[in-house]
Design a protein around this motif. Structure first.
Motif, PDB file in Angstrom:
ATOM      1  N   GLN A 290       2.331   1.573  -3.573  1.00  0.00           N
ATOM      2  CA  GLN A 290       1.041   1.906  -4.077  1.00  0.00           C
ATOM      3  C   GLN A 290       1.363   3.964  -4.700  1.00  0.00           C
ATOM      4  O   GLN A 290       0.885   4.167  -5.198  1.00  0.00           O
ATOM      5  N   ARG A 291       1.097   3.927  -3.183  1.00  0.00           N
ATOM      6  CA  ARG A 291       1.156   5.391  -2.309  1.00  0.00           C
ATOM      7  C   ARG A 291       2.010   6.385  -3.545  1.00  0.00           C
ATOM      8  O   ARG A 291       1.622   7.194  -4.423  1.00  0.00           O
TER       9      ARG A 291
ATOM     10  N   PRO B 223       1.156  -1.390  -0.469  1.00  0.00           N
ATOM     11  CA  PRO B 223       0.082   0.205   0.182  1.00  0.00           C
ATOM     12  C   PRO B 223       0.672   1.173  -0.280  1.00  0.00           C
ATOM     13  O   PRO B 223       0.493   1.567  -0.508  1.00  0.00           O
TER      14      PRO B 223
END
Length: 295
Positions: free
Chosen positions: A20-21, A17
């Motif tokens: 991905q950011r 996560p």
């Protein structure tokens, strides 16, 4: 982008996560390939259009599993290290979890680096060939890799390797080996450890081959000679500083090809992944075979 969910004991999956950011913040379009096995990831990678850039999210084993679809192609490779050892990434000064740095380097000019092809002549996987980016080890360091499963679960990277190395020294065995480099005999005699490296380090920071250059078209072979447990312990401590090549019990040379024959089977690891036992194998350098995007 190929994500190995098992890399680093699940670290890669847990970190996705945040990675991905960072990708979204830079408007970097990507397709996620998440597979539990290297073979499955390789199959999907080969189905992508030629020239598609590949980002490997994991450790040395993750990168190694993808190399057959990269070597000799126009598919460039970027590395985001989130494995156990991250040794080839360490050579590139890429740090685990430093996503911004790894992604910002995508603006660098791609660099061609060498790879190596290993063919098992006699052993558990006789007749098979493998492509590596970092290197391989036989004997002691492979036994260390095997014994890492006994290490406390909270230990990672260098600490895990060091714990296993201490445990493995008690089980030291010397086997006679003959090493040929560029068709000339380099060493023949008892040995407990032989490494053939494109990169400089393994085990999360042991500088086994400090003189390696991934762009010189050669691999470096390092062989330990006759020594007892105490001498091996001192040698491994000097490997941490990359000072072991001055030891008279160490033989080393850079070469295009290396052939190794053991008188009895020894365990082998390829880029940190165990591949059973071997008695004979052949290594050849693949100059400039991989193009790195964030080297």
């Amino acid at each position: 982008m190929v994500l190995n969910p098992n890399a680093g004991g699940g670290l890669a999956l847990r970190s996705w996560p945040r990675l991905q950011r960072e990708l979204t913040a830079r408007s970097l379009s990507h397709e996620l390939i998440r597979e539990d096995s290297g073979d499955a990831a390789l199959t999907r990678l080969r189905a992508l259009p030629p020239g598609t850039a590949v980002m490997a999210v994991g450790g040395d084993g993750t990168v190694g599993a993808l190399l057959p679809a990269l070597v000799g192609t126009v598919r460039p490779l970027a590395i985001v290290p989130l494995g156990t050892g991250n040794d080839f990434a360490g050579l590139l000064r890429l740090r685990p979890g430093a996503f911004a740095e790894a992604l910002d380097r995508l603006n660098y000019q791609p660099r061609a680096v060498d790879a190596l092809r290993v063919t098992v002549v006699q052993g558990d996987e006789a007749g098979q060939s493998f492509v590596l980016l970092n290197g391989l080890g036989m004997g002691f360091d492979s036994d260390v890799t095997a014994n890492m499963t006994r290490a406390p679960r909270h230990l990672r990277g260098f600490a895990r390797y060091a714990w296993s190395a201490v445990a493995t020294i008690r089980e030291l065995n010397l086997t006679r080996v003959t090493i040929t480099a560029d068709d000339q005999t380099l060493y023949a005699g008892p040995s407990g450890i032989v490494a053939i490296m494109n990169g400089t380090r393994y085990g999360g920071g042991f500088r086994i081959s400090p003189d390696s250059d991934v762009r010189d078209g050669q691999v470096n072979v390092i062989a330990g000679g006759h020594m007892n447990r105490r001498q091996l312990t001192r040698l491994m401590l000097s490997v941490l500083r990359g000072k072991h090549l001055q030891d008279p019990r160490v033989t080393t040379r850079a070469a295009r090809t290396v052939h190794v024959h053991w008188n009895a089977p020894v365990r082998v690891h390829l880029d940190g992944d165990l591949h059973g036992h071997v008695t004979e194998l052949h290594v050849e350098t693949l100059p400039g075979a991989v193009h790195l995007l964030n080297a």
